[in-house]
Design a protein around this motif. Structure first.
Motif, mmCIF file in Angstrom:
data_model
loop_
_atom_site.group_PDB
_atom_site.id
_atom_site.type_symbol
_atom_site.label_atom_id
_atom_site.label_comp_id
_atom_site.label_asym_id
_atom_site.label_seq_id
_atom_site.Cartn_x
_atom_site.Cartn_y
_atom_site.Cartn_z
ATOM 1 N N ALA A 1 -8.903 0.371 -4.384
ATOM 2 C CA ALA A 1 -8.828 -1.011 -3.880
ATOM 3 C C ALA A 1 -7.725 -1.790 -4.573
ATOM 4 O O ALA A 1 -7.093 -2.669 -3.965
ATOM 5 N N GLY A 2 -7.463 -1.477 -5.850
ATOM 6 C CA GLY A 2 -6.423 -2.179 -6.582
ATOM 7 C C GLY A 2 -5.015 -1.803 -6.175
ATOM 8 O O GLY A 2 -4.078 -2.587 -6.349
ATOM 9 N N GLU A 3 -4.838 -0.605 -5.623
ATOM 10 C CA GLU A 3 -3.515 -0.158 -5.164
ATOM 11 C C GLU A 3 -3.142 -0.721 -3.801
ATOM 12 O O GLU A 3 -1.957 -0.861 -3.480
ATOM 13 N N ILE A 4 -4.134 -1.030 -2.993
ATOM 14 C CA ILE A 4 -3.876 -1.378 -1.599
ATOM 15 C C ILE A 4 -2.999 -2.628 -1.448
ATOM 16 O O ILE A 4 -2.082 -2.623 -0.612
ATOM 17 N N PRO A 5 -3.192 -3.708 -2.219
ATOM 18 C CA PRO A 5 -2.278 -4.852 -2.062
ATOM 19 C C PRO A 5 -0.819 -4.490 -2.281
ATOM 20 O O PRO A 5 0.055 -4.940 -1.527
ATOM 21 N N ARG A 6 -0.543 -3.671 -3.273
ATOM 22 C CA ARG A 6 0.848 -3.272 -3.560
ATOM 23 C C ARG A 6 1.439 -2.475 -2.410
ATOM 24 O O ARG A 6 2.597 -2.675 -2.017
ATOM 25 N N GLU A 7 0.652 -1.555 -1.840
ATOM 26 C CA GLU A 7 1.149 -0.728 -0.740
ATOM 27 C C GLU A 7 1.369 -1.555 0.524
ATOM 28 O O GLU A 7 2.313 -1.312 1.280
ATOM 29 N N LEU A 8 0.513 -2.552 0.756
ATOM 30 C CA LEU A 8 0.716 -3.466 1.884
ATOM 31 C C LEU A 8 1.996 -4.274 1.696
ATOM 32 O O LEU A 8 2.795 -4.417 2.622
ATOM 33 N N ALA A 9 2.174 -4.817 0.505
ATOM 34 C CA ALA A 9 3.347 -5.658 0.237
ATOM 35 C C ALA A 9 4.641 -4.863 0.347
ATOM 36 O O ALA A 9 5.666 -5.397 0.782
ATOM 37 N N ALA A 10 4.581 -3.592 -0.032
ATOM 38 C CA ALA A 10 5.768 -2.734 0.032
ATOM 39 C C ALA A 10 6.024 -2.211 1.440
ATOM 40 O O ALA A 10 7.078 -1.624 1.705
ATOM 41 N N GLY A 11 5.064 -2.406 2.343
ATOM 42 C CA GLY A 11 5.232 -1.919 3.707
ATOM 43 C C GLY A 11 4.990 -0.444 3.878
ATOM 44 O O GLY A 11 5.347 0.137 4.906
ATOM 45 N N ARG A 12 4.378 0.196 2.884
ATOM 46 C CA ARG A 12 4.115 1.637 2.988
ATOM 47 C C ARG A 12 2.846 1.941 3.786
ATOM 48 O O ARG A 12 2.622 3.077 4.198
ATOM 49 N N VAL A 13 1.989 0.943 3.957
ATOM 50 C CA VAL A 13 0.867 1.037 4.891
ATOM 51 C C VAL A 13 0.913 -0.200 5.781
ATOM 52 O O VAL A 13 1.440 -1.245 5.400
#
Length: 229
Positions: A53-65
């Motif tokens: 759950a802690g990784e998901i904001p970073r991946e959203l912001a980076a556009g990888r998901v």
């Protein structure tokens, strides 16, 4: 290109997220054994990705998901100016918890932020150091206390059980997530009466930076229609 949906990788959050999508016509689940961090969906063009759950904001912001389910607290703590990176699609109705400030129950004269401010000033005068507040949520707590005018404190990082830091004398107060308050009470802590810093729950977010062209956009439109119904 597949529409990538980040799902919490374990526990009740993962299962409830699968259930939420299933109720809207998208069946997802683990692929392989419980030890494998892989998932699958029954709709072509959609790829679930298991992340903490802690990784998901970073991946959203980076556009990888493209989409991701995580707590409100995670997005607002980890992403400065979060509205520029992601947008809320839907609150999912589970994973609810409050980010609160708690102090020792023995501090009978401390019930509000104003009381905490007075105690913090007195603590610094008496000990020559700022009152320590243990937390994992530095951004949210700092903003909240700043708006409230509380100044004589320092945030100390808590990587383990935040509730135990007061008992272990590594902090004088804490700011942490709680659902029922039972763990706080068990550690002889009480929540300040001003209300929570943030009320959090599992939320579906959409990345503003991901590639939404072609088949990805089409898959999103179909999914969006199912979510809206």
């Amino acid at each position: 290109m597949s529409l990538k949906i980040a799902v919490p990788s374990k526990g009740r959050l993962m299962e409830k997220t699968f259930d939420w999508f299933s109720a809207r016509g998208l069946d997802m689940g683990r692929a392989g054994s419980d030890r494998q961090y892989a998932a699958q969906a029954d709709v072509d063009g959609i790829e679930p990705v298991l992340l903490s759950a802690g990784e998901i904001p970073r991946e959203l912001a980076a556009g990888r998901v493209h989409l991701g389910v995580t707590g409100t607290d995670m997005v607002r703590e980890k992403l400065a100016g979060w509205e520029r990176s992601v947008e809320e699609v839907a609150a999912l109705g589970f994973g609810g918890a409050d980010l609160v400030i708690a102090v020792p129950a023995a501090w009978v004269d401390v019930e509000t932020l104003d009381d905490l401010d007075a105690v913090a000033a007195a603590f610094r005068a008496a000990h020559g150091m700022r009152l320590r507040i243990a937390t994992k949520y530095h951004r949210l707590v700092r903003e909240y206390l700043g708006h409230a005018g509380v100044a004589d404190y320092q945030l100390v990082d808590s990587q383990g059980a935040t509730e135990g830091t007061v008992l272990n004398e590594t902090a004088e107060a804490i700011a942490d997530i709680t659902s029922t308050g039972e763990t706080l009470r068990a550690n002889h802590l009480k929540i300040l009466s001003d209300g929570p810093i943030l009320k959090s729950q599992a939320t579906l977010y959409r990345s503003r930076t991901a590639d939404w062209s072609g088949a990805t956009e089409s898959a999103w439109r179909d999914l969006e229609a199912s979510i809206s119904n």
